[in-house]
Design a protein around this motif. Structure first.
Motif, PDB file in Angstrom:
ATOM      1  N   MET A 111       3.768  33.555  30.816  1.00 10.57           N
ATOM      2  CA  MET A 111       4.681  34.512  31.407  1.00 10.57           C
ATOM      3  C   MET A 111       4.890  34.176  32.883  1.00 10.57           C
ATOM      4  SD  MET A 111       5.138  38.360  30.760  1.00 10.57           S
ATOM      5  CE  MET A 111       4.485  39.638  31.757  1.00 10.57           C
ATOM      6  N   PRO A 112       6.147  34.190  33.341  1.00 11.20           N
ATOM      7  CA  PRO A 112       6.419  33.853  34.746  1.00 11.20           C
ATOM      8  C   PRO A 112       5.814  34.889  35.693  1.00 11.20           C
ATOM      9  CG  PRO A 112       8.417  34.619  33.632  1.00 11.20           C
ATOM     10  CD  PRO A 112       7.349  34.537  32.601  1.00 11.20           C
ATOM     11  N   PRO A 113       5.520  34.460  36.920  1.00 11.88           N
ATOM     12  CA  PRO A 113       4.955  35.410  37.888  1.00 11.88           C
ATOM     13  C   PRO A 113       5.993  36.501  38.226  1.00 11.88           C
ATOM     14  CG  PRO A 113       5.562  33.366  38.976  1.00 11.88           C
ATOM     15  CD  PRO A 113       5.745  33.147  37.499  1.00 11.88           C
ATOM     16  N   PRO A 114       5.533  37.670  38.705  1.00 11.08           N
ATOM     17  CA  PRO A 114       6.475  38.739  39.053  1.00 11.08           C
ATOM     18  C   PRO A 114       7.430  38.289  40.164  1.00 11.08           C
ATOM     19  CG  PRO A 114       4.197  39.528  39.187  1.00 11.08           C
ATOM     20  CD  PRO A 114       4.152  38.052  38.952  1.00 11.08           C
ATOM     21  N   ARG A 115       8.673  38.689  40.038  1.00 13.32           N
ATOM     22  CA  ARG A 115       9.651  38.437  41.101  1.00 13.32           C
ATOM     23  C   ARG A 115       9.568  39.598  42.078  1.00 13.32           C
ATOM     24  NH1 ARG A 115      14.829  36.829  37.382  1.00 13.32           N
ATOM     25  NH2 ARG A 115      14.033  34.809  36.741  1.00 13.32           N
ATOM     26  N   GLU A 116       9.467  39.263  43.350  1.00 12.86           N
ATOM     27  CA  GLU A 116       9.427  40.326  44.362  1.00 12.86           C
ATOM     28  C   GLU A 116      10.843  40.683  44.766  1.00 12.86           C
ATOM     29  OE1 GLU A 116       6.759  40.985  47.527  1.00 12.86           O
ATOM     30  OE2 GLU A 116       5.318  39.537  46.750  1.00 12.86           O
TER      31      GLU A 116
END
Length: 183
Positions: free
Chosen positions: A1-6
């Motif tokens: 899963m991709p890291p959270p987008r800020e």
């Protein structure tokens, strides 16, 4: 899963339209009865939209009026805006139009991700701004429109999901939404 987008959002509008109530309802799932004018607060919450986690930094701004000077920080590193008026206040509806114009001037772009929110639908017996008026204004801005009640937690989550989708769409990460206009 991709890291959270800020993503950083600013929630703006006239005083006592429910900006903080919407934010606190979204972040803490609670409605605060007492009114304490906000100077400026920042809240953080993660939310998942279309299988992507987002870390939202929400700037809950002080109430603006038609004469307010906007701090430059309201245009720097802000990815999207939630403009709020109260359906019980024609004045707040007029002020949100002024805020929008100032925002466009300050940001220097014609199109910015905006969700226009008519809050306090739970006070329908005191309504001064119709749903139709809100929809028409949002349409002229090419913005998303929602009516909500922070008190009843009506569509509060939806506000933040819609602004994320609008940010992603304008960044070219989502296809343009097909809109059918019947007049």
């Amino acid at each position: 899963m991709p890291p959270p987008r800020e993503r950083k959002l600013a929630i703006m509008g006239y005083r006592s339209v429910g900006k903080s109530s919407i934010t606190i309802q979204f972040v803490d799932n609670q409605f605060v009865e007492s009114y304490d004018p906000t100077i400026e607060n920042t809240f953080t919450r993660q939310i998942k939209v279309l299988n992507q986690e987002y870390k939202l930094n929400i700037v809950d701004t002080a109430g603006q009026d038609e004469y307010s000077l906007f701090p430059v920080s309201y245009s720097l590193d802000i990815h999207g805006y939630i403009l709020v008026y109260s359906v019980t206040s024609a004045k707040s509806f007029e002020v949100v139009k002024v805020i929008y114009d100032k925002l466009l001037d300050m940001v220097g772009r014609i199109k910015i991700p905006i969700v226009l929110v008519g809050n306090k639908t739970d006070l329908h017996m005191h309504r001064k701004v119709t749903t139709d008026e809100g929809q028409k204004l949002a349409q002229t801005w090419n913005a998303i429109f929602l009516e909500t009640s922070a008190k009843d937690n009506l569509d509060v989550q939806e506000i933040f999901k819609k602004v994320i989708l609008e940010m992603e769409r304008q960044d070219g990460n989502l296809p343009e939404e097909k809109k059918c206009i019947i007049s």
